[in-house]
Write an enzyme that holds these catalytic residues in place. Structure first.
Site, PDB file in Angstrom:
ATOM      1  N   HIS A   1       0.845  -1.193   0.000  1.00  0.00           N
ATOM      2  CA  HIS A   1       0.000   0.000   0.000  1.00  0.00           C
ATOM      3  C   HIS A   1       0.880   1.242   0.000  1.00  0.00           C
ATOM      4  CE1 HIS A   1      -2.370   3.141   2.380  1.00  0.00           C
ATOM      5  NE2 HIS A   1      -2.962   3.062   1.194  1.00  0.00           N
ATOM      6  N   SER A   2       0.530   2.196  -0.843  1.00  0.00           N
ATOM      7  CA  SER A   2       1.232   3.487  -0.898  1.00  0.00           C
ATOM      8  C   SER A   2       2.732   3.264  -1.114  1.00  0.00           C
ATOM      9  CB  SER A   2       0.937   4.274   0.380  1.00  0.00           C
ATOM     10  OG  SER A   2       1.464   5.577   0.323  1.00  0.00           O
TER      11      SER A   2
END
Length: 933
Positions: A174-175
């Protein structure tokens, strides 16, 4: 009339309007987007995180990081002894992310395994990165990457001794976690075969969102450079990047798309609004728990499993087929790697021949199945395409092309259901008849159903009659003009081509009005805005008849050599007509400017402040007095001083001889050139941003001035200062000790800490000085009134007695001295304005250091330390001297420095914000030198 001749009120109106435009753009980005249509993911049992014991060597090198195994209920109890038999998946959190964000992925994967009686299951691990701010401080990205490498080796060791032990790990990042996963391939001792599938969620792959330090930009350069050059390492890794769409204002979707130079055969980039069964934009956090998206991810993972090895397949081609099936074009069928080419159409079903070109069928409680056949020979001459829709959204095959027929029935048919695509209310297929010359009939299968109502619709049509062109309105129409088209023909599908729509600064409102011939109940219409050069389609569901508003704007600009056109696909009801109107949305245009370039606004604010600073120095030389910051900004902030020079250099860099000289001087590439190469630098954007920077600098200066005045008023009320400081010496033992302490502090702990302390010390000194000025001005006013009153009383007395009056009313400080201090305060305000932005850009490093203070006292590496060492000395000089009482000849040189630096910061800092403090310290250093030479 130029801005130099403006009245103060006119300047306030202009800069107020510019600041308002910025706020409107920010409002569009942060608040004006679709509602969150994601379902929350809930756990069936209490989530547990089993901490994996790591070797001492790893703990010693990475004391702040941890590795966990996710579990629930009995599954968590069974895994406490770490005898694992599943398929390993590693979750990497992003910027300030928690390892507990894995629970949505882990829980749904566990429920899916239960449905399969644990024939296959996934062991989902998660890394604790101590919620570090890696999107704003890049010094720990390399450390995180090395720790993930160690975690992969630890995870694979847990499976040793098993018959089908995994040799690789699938990663979900994520990210910034997705970027860390990509960076694994840059490690010298990393084996590329250790990971085979990488899924990234809202990861800014192309460039950092806020490039606040060089470690961050260097890390990006190294990762993207390696992926573009080391094709053999990337070829075996299947990568999926999912962007969040317009709800994600932290990472715009254009940054989340994998660079075009990556291996297209093994990489897929999509926006969540296009993902089948999701069809929704997700914000930066909900992309982790969005149930619809996590379901698509988990389904894809289970389809990736090899039946023989019970691990993720080693076939890259199959992996891409699975990802395309679940994330790009879902045909409403279970995934099959090699679907049966020809199906036997058997069974005692009713065969019905349909000769009409437009046909509709509604069924409810269908006890017997049916086959509807459409002879193609009679339609080929009149029509080019056939389109069919089916509201039964199950996974059965429903449409065939007949290749072997008898008198009244088809014996064998090609399953055309794989050509269909799933839409929110129907599954639809559009076929070009010319592409299927061997087919004799089109066959629709209606199975026996009970209690479910559904409809089938088919029509033959000519593509030209269903395709219309709608030119978009001009950018500078500001929404006052519109372009309209009426779709007179009724039908199941219409294609509206949006001509001249391909730039990121364009933004429109589409209004679709549907008018129906009768009032019968209909299924909703589906409007899809299809962008052919990137997977960023968006779908809108609308009841008919109705009026629907659709936003049309882009995440990715149209490539130079691409001639395709965005299309509004209307999947409609057969007896309805549609009217489509388009007009420019000025507010959304502002939003696009802020979305793509809002992070560069500090560059243009600093550029304007430097121009005002240069104007103040010029005023100091010419008149001996320092002009007010707001007045200096109004006179000096002119785009033609900066923009033409930047554009001239950009033009010259296109010439080989000038580029050779530029490179020979080891000068960095202009950021505008890089942004143009990325198709995000549209015409006049720099001018617009400069004007926005002027407005923010203007009101920022007023806010800072008002804050100092308010704080000085409080200081006067509480302390009542007696007068100006009497210590005129620049170097004292106390000041030397303070400077030495601050240098020691920045060297041994964190440079940003020293910058912040120095800044607030400066603020405190300015407040005290301002308080003293207020006090002295009050005394001067009082004495002036006393002299005036005394003069009236003593009128007519001899001149000899006047000397006594002068002695009796002697002022404590001359008005000239007060004026000098006031002028010095004006310069202090400008210096404080510049330092404020340096502090803001340094804060992420300070926050990172504070969060990791229990592990490391010294921030290493420290991007702010060089600037801190210089600023401590500069501020120490400026704060203890009169910044206007300068007689040095160096001041004549210092006057000419802010303008080229204002140009340089615009040319070289938009993609490298960490360069801003360096451009600020140069004129301040010369100013400080003028004070002591």
């Amino acid at each position: 009339m130029g801005r130099e001749g403006m009245f103060p009120g006119a300047a306030a109106v202009l800069y107020g309007a510019l600041a308002a435009l910025v706020l409107l753009g920010v409002r569009d980005v942060l608040f004006l987007y679709e509602e969150n249509r994601c379902s929350m993911t809930y756990m069936f049992e209490y989530p547990e995180y089993l901490k994996i014991k790591l070797p001492r060597k790893i703990l010693r090198h990475y004391p702040a990081y941890e590795l966990y195994l996710y579990g629930e209920g009995s599954y968590a109890e069974e895994n406490r002894n770490l005898v694992l038999t599943g398929i390993p998946v590693l979750f990497l959190p992003g910027n300030a992310g928690s390892y507990k964000q894995v629970r949505s992925l882990g829980s749904i994967a566990l429920r899916k395994a239960e449905d399969l009686d644990f024939k296959y299951h996934f062991d989902v691990f998660s890394v604790n990165f101590n919620e570090e701010l890696v999107a704003l401080y890049g010094g720990s990205l390399q450390r995180q990457t090395r720790f993930v490498h160690e975690c992969i080796k630890v995870i694979l060791k847990l499976y040793k001794g098993q018959g089908s032990a995994p040799s690789s790990v699938a990663i979900v990042g994520h990210s910034m976690g997705g970027l860390v996963a990509r960076a694994l391939l840059t490690l010298k001792n990393f084996k590329a075969e250790l990971i085979n599938v990488l899924v990234t969620q809202a990861t800014p792959h192309n460039a950092p969102v806020m490039p606040l330090d060089q470690y961050l930009t260097d890390f990006y350069t190294a990762v993207n450079h390696h992926w573009s050059l080391k094709a053999q390492d990337v070829a075996n890794l299947t990568t999926l990047s999912v962007a969040g769409g317009f709800r994600d204002y932290q990472v715009r979707s254009g940054l989340a798309l994998l660079p075009r130079s990556d291996q297209q055969s093994s990489a897929l980039s999509v926006v969540s609004s296009e993902v089948p069964r999701v069809w929704a934009s997700t914000d930066h956090l909900s992309i982790v728990w969005c149930k619809e998206l996590i379901l698509a991810t988990v389904r894809a993972f289970f389809d990736l499993i090899d039946e023989n090895t019970k691990q993720i397949t080693q076939d890259p081609q199959k992996r891409m087929l699975v990802l395309n099936h679940h994330f790009l074009k879902h045909p409403a069928k279970f995934f099959e790697e090699r679907p049966q080419p020809v199906a036997e159409l058997t069974g005692a079903l009713t065969w019905i021949t349909i000769k009409a070109s437009k046909w509709s069928y509604t069924a409810y409680n269908e006890s017997d199945g049916k086959y509807f056949t459409f002879p193609l020979s009679s339609h080929r001459k009149s029509y080019s395409h056939v389109h069919c829709q089916n509201s039964m959204l199950d996974t059965n095959s429903w449409i065939y092309g007949c290749v072997n027929s008898s008198s009244s029935m088809c014996l064998q048919g090609v399953d055309l259901s794989w050509k269909a695509e799933l839409l929110p209310t129907v599954k639809a297929v559009t076929l070009k008849l010319q592409d299927y010359p061997s087919l004799t009939h089109l066959v629709l299968h209606v199975p026996a159903v009970n209690g479910n109502k559904f409809t089938l619709d088919c029509e033959f049509f000519n593509e030209a009659s269903r395709t219309v062109q709608l030119p978009v309105t001009h950018l500078f129409s500001f929404g006052f003009s519109s372009s309209k088209i009426v779709l007179n023909s009724t039908g199941l599908i219409h294609n509206v081509q949006l001509q001249h729509f391909g730039q990121i600064y364009q933004a429109f409102k589409l209004y679709v009005e549907s008018h129906c011939q009768s009032f019968k109940e209909r299924k909703p219409s589906v409007y899809r805005l299809h962008i052919p050069w990137s997977h960023e389609d968006s779908l809108t569901l609308s009841q008919v008849p109705s009026s629907t508003e659709i936003s049309a704007k882009l995440h990715v600009a149209q490539p130079e050599n691409d001639t395709t056109v965005p299309v509004l696909n209307i999947y409609s009801s057969s007896d309805c007509q549609y009217e489509v109107t388009i007009r420019t949305s000025f507010l959304q245009v502002l939003g696009q400017v802020i979305r793509f370039h809002g992070g560069t606004l500090p560059v243009y604010i600093i550029s304007n402040i430097l121009l005002a600073y240069g104007r103040q120095l010029k005023s100091l030389i010419s008149t001996g007095q320092c002009s007010d910051f707001v007045l200096a900004l109004t006179k000096a902030s002119k785009p033609y001083k900066v923009e033409p020079l930047v554009n001239i250099v950009k033009f010259l860099l296109g010439l080989n001889w000038f580029k050779g000289i530029w490179d020979a001087l080891f000068l960095p590439e202009l950021d505008a050139v890089t942004l143009s190469r990325q198709d995000v630098w549209f015409p006049f954007v720099s001018l617009i941003l400069f004007m926005f920077g002027s407005g923010i600098a203007y009101w920022g200066g007023i806010l800072l001035d008002s804050s100092i005045r308010l704080l000085s008023s409080l200081w006067v009320a509480l302390i009542r200062p007696s007068g100006f400081p009497t210590d005129d010496k620049l170097i004292t033992q106390r000041r030397l000790c303070i400077a030495a302490f601050m240098i020691f502090l920045s060297w041994t702990t964190c440079g940003a800490l020293a910058i912040v302390i120095t800044y607030f010390h400066y603020v405190f000194k300015v407040i005290k000085l301002h308080s003293s000025v207020r006090t002295e001005l009050s005394v001067l006013n009082t004495h002036s009134e006393q002299i005036s009153n005394y003069s009236h009383k003593e009128t007519g007395k001899s001149c000899g007695s006047m000397g006594g009056v002068s002695e009796a009313t002697k002022l404590p400080v001359s008005s000239t001295a007060v004026d000098r201090i006031v002028d010095s305060l004006k310069m202090h305000f400008t210096v404080l304005n510049l330092l404020t932005w340096i502090v803001l850009l340094s804060c992420p490093s300070l926050i990172y250091w504070l969060k990791n203070l229990r592990y490391h006292i010294k921030l290493d590496p420290d991007p702010c330390r060089p600037v801190a060492l210089i600023l401590v000395i500069i501020v120490g000089i400026l704060i203890n001297t009169s910044t206007t009482k300068i007689k040095s000849r160096l001041l004549k040189i210092a006057v000419y420095l802010p303008l080229p630096l204002s140009v340089a910061v615009v040319a070289l800092a938009p993609m490298h914000l960490y360069r801003i403090p360096h451009f600020v310290t140069i004129p301040l250093s010369l100013h400080a030198l003028c004070c002591i030479v």
